[in-house]
Design a protein around this motif. Structure first.
Motif, mmCIF file in Angstrom:
data_model
loop_
_atom_site.group_PDB
_atom_site.id
_atom_site.type_symbol
_atom_site.label_atom_id
_atom_site.label_comp_id
_atom_site.label_asym_id
_atom_site.label_seq_id
_atom_site.Cartn_x
_atom_site.Cartn_y
_atom_site.Cartn_z
ATOM 1 N N ALA A 18 8.737 -11.722 10.696
ATOM 2 C CA ALA A 18 9.795 -10.974 9.773
ATOM 3 C C ALA A 18 8.796 -9.749 8.785
ATOM 4 N N VAL A 19 7.393 -9.947 8.895
ATOM 5 C CA VAL A 19 6.633 -8.454 7.796
ATOM 6 C C VAL A 19 6.946 -7.398 8.936
ATOM 7 N N LEU A 20 6.687 -7.562 9.800
ATOM 8 C CA LEU A 20 6.749 -6.731 11.087
ATOM 9 C C LEU A 20 8.390 -6.235 11.533
ATOM 10 N N ALA A 21 9.044 -6.836 10.889
ATOM 11 C CA ALA A 21 10.709 -6.465 10.781
ATOM 12 C C ALA A 21 10.880 -5.572 9.670
ATOM 13 N N ALA A 22 10.521 -6.397 8.599
ATOM 14 C CA ALA A 22 10.350 -5.325 7.059
ATOM 15 C C ALA A 22 9.440 -3.810 7.602
ATOM 16 N N MET A 23 8.164 -4.180 7.987
ATOM 17 C CA MET A 23 7.715 -2.506 8.138
ATOM 18 C C MET A 23 8.664 -1.447 8.253
ATOM 19 N N PHE A 162 -5.443 -11.185 12.261
ATOM 20 C CA PHE A 162 -6.790 -10.740 13.492
ATOM 21 C C PHE A 162 -5.079 -9.535 13.294
ATOM 22 N N ALA A 163 -3.895 -9.688 12.674
ATOM 23 C CA ALA A 163 -2.766 -9.037 12.938
ATOM 24 C C ALA A 163 -2.815 -7.514 11.436
ATOM 25 N N TRP A 164 -3.444 -7.779 10.761
ATOM 26 C CA TRP A 164 -4.510 -6.674 9.428
ATOM 27 C C TRP A 164 -5.205 -6.117 10.149
ATOM 28 N N ALA A 165 -6.373 -7.001 11.412
ATOM 29 C CA ALA A 165 -6.804 -5.548 11.763
ATOM 30 C C ALA A 165 -6.385 -4.834 13.055
ATOM 31 N N VAL A 166 -5.280 -5.230 13.277
ATOM 32 C CA VAL A 166 -4.495 -4.457 14.411
ATOM 33 C C VAL A 166 -3.645 -3.399 13.237
ATOM 34 N N VAL A 167 -3.076 -3.310 12.566
ATOM 35 C CA VAL A 167 -2.401 -2.823 11.857
ATOM 36 C C VAL A 167 -3.290 -1.511 10.848
ATOM 37 N N PHE A 168 -4.127 -2.341 10.674
ATOM 38 C CA PHE A 168 -5.266 -1.479 9.374
ATOM 39 C C PHE A 168 -5.739 -0.589 10.037
ATOM 40 N N PHE A 169 -6.180 -1.176 11.653
ATOM 41 C CA PHE A 169 -6.875 0.188 12.874
ATOM 42 C C PHE A 169 -5.724 1.192 13.202
ATOM 43 N N LEU A 170 -4.464 0.683 12.726
ATOM 44 C CA LEU A 170 -3.090 1.782 13.545
ATOM 45 C C LEU A 170 -3.750 2.918 12.042
ATOM 46 N N SER A 171 -3.297 2.767 10.648
ATOM 47 C CA SER A 171 -3.209 3.216 9.884
ATOM 48 C C SER A 171 -3.562 4.424 9.756
ATOM 49 N N GLN A 172 -5.347 3.872 10.623
ATOM 50 C CA GLN A 172 -6.829 4.621 10.191
ATOM 51 C C GLN A 172 -6.324 5.444 11.611
ATOM 52 N N GLN A 186 3.249 10.848 8.106
ATOM 53 C CA GLN A 186 2.734 9.976 6.796
ATOM 54 C C GLN A 186 3.127 8.860 6.557
ATOM 55 N N VAL A 187 5.080 8.732 7.093
ATOM 56 C CA VAL A 187 6.002 7.645 6.499
ATOM 57 C C VAL A 187 5.145 6.185 7.389
ATOM 58 N N PHE A 188 4.781 6.822 8.800
ATOM 59 C CA PHE A 188 4.191 5.333 9.700
ATOM 60 C C PHE A 188 2.119 5.495 9.164
ATOM 61 N N GLU A 189 1.946 6.265 8.742
ATOM 62 C CA GLU A 189 0.676 5.821 8.165
ATOM 63 C C GLU A 189 0.512 4.725 6.697
ATOM 64 N N GLU A 190 1.598 4.937 6.076
ATOM 65 C CA GLU A 190 2.015 4.129 4.686
ATOM 66 C C GLU A 190 2.684 3.087 4.967
ATOM 67 N N ILE A 191 4.162 3.025 5.579
ATOM 68 C CA ILE A 191 3.886 1.402 5.572
ATOM 69 C C ILE A 191 2.902 0.328 6.770
ATOM 70 N N PHE A 192 2.635 1.340 7.300
ATOM 71 C CA PHE A 192 0.958 0.786 7.604
ATOM 72 C C PHE A 192 -0.422 0.284 7.081
ATOM 73 N N GLU A 193 -0.358 0.890 6.358
ATOM 74 C CA GLU A 193 -1.020 0.219 4.965
ATOM 75 C C GLU A 193 -0.392 -0.296 4.252
ATOM 76 N N SER A 194 0.608 -0.566 3.787
ATOM 77 C CA SER A 194 0.868 -1.410 2.577
ATOM 78 C C SER A 194 1.239 -2.312 3.172
#
Length: 223
Positions: A18-23, A162-172, A186-194
């Motif tokens: 659900a979180v990934l779908a919302a993103m 673990f999912a946080w680590a993956v998403v955070f790495f992708l945002s960076q 920028q859209v992808f970066e901000e969505i991944f960070e949030s």
């Protein structure tokens, strides 16, 4: 830690989905806006995307502080975690911009080499960063084995961590890839960070549920 998952692994996967779908939906809605200036307004510091993520990470920080007061057994770990989350929250909120007007013209990694930023300001932030690294080392030294064991048995809180680590790495990573230095990036970066900030909050809540389950199981075994 008890290997019985709480909530069930299926429930955890559904929440994560659900979180990934919302993103994904948020990204699709933003990119469907024809006006690039409107997109930037929505993802800038005062926009709803960043505000949602910052609300989540500051809530996680507040919970860590609360648990540090209530949980005697894990007090040290929660104090360390609360500091790490405070640094994380302030970094994501670009708080270093508040230290100097010139900081707004540079990225965090170039903050210390900027010739217009006073030495005293650099030393102040350096002290915070050094303390962050020391606390992170002590925290990971104690908690990383617990996380790895929990991940092997697929406890929900570890899955979200673990999912946080993956998403955070992708945002960076997006921030460092030139092809993404545009509105879409920028859209992808901000969505991944949030999204990462929400995953931290959920992981903390699930960890607490798992701890409470352990206490109940421990009390039951003594009866």
């Amino acid at each position: 830690m008890n290997e019985t998952p709480l909530p069930s692994r299926l429930a955890a996967i559904l929440v994560l989905s659900a979180v990934l779908a919302a993103m994904a939906v948020t990204g699709w809605q933003l990119l469907s806006i024809p006006d690039s200036f409107e997109i930037k307004r929505l993802i800038e510091d005062a926009g709803p995307v960043q505000l949602a993520g910052q609300s989540a990470i500051f809530t996680a920080f507040g919970l860590a502080c609360l648990f540090a007061l209530l949980d005697r057994e894990r007090r040290v770990a929660y104090v360390q975690l609360s500091y790490l989350l405070m640094f994380y929250a302030l970094r994501e909120a670009d708080y270093h911009y508040e230290l100097s007007d010139h900081a707004k013209a540079t990225q965090f990694k170039r903050f210390f080499s900027h010739e217009m930023i006073p030495l005293s300001t650099k030393l102040f932030l350096a002290a915070i960063v050094i303390l962050f690294l020391v606390v992170m080392y002590r925290y990971l030294k104690a908690q990383l084995p617990v996380f790895l064991r929990s991940l092997r048995v697929q406890l929900p809180w570890a899955i979200f961590a673990f999912a946080w680590a993956v998403v955070f790495f992708l945002s960076q990573a997006i921030d460092q890839i030139p092809v993404f230095h545009n509105v879409t990036g920028q859209v992808f970066e901000e969505i991944f960070e949030s999204g990462a900030e929400f995953l931290v909050l959920i992981a903390m809540i699930l960890f607490r549920l798992q701890v409470d389950l352990d206490k109940v199981a421990g009390a039951g075994s003594r009866l």
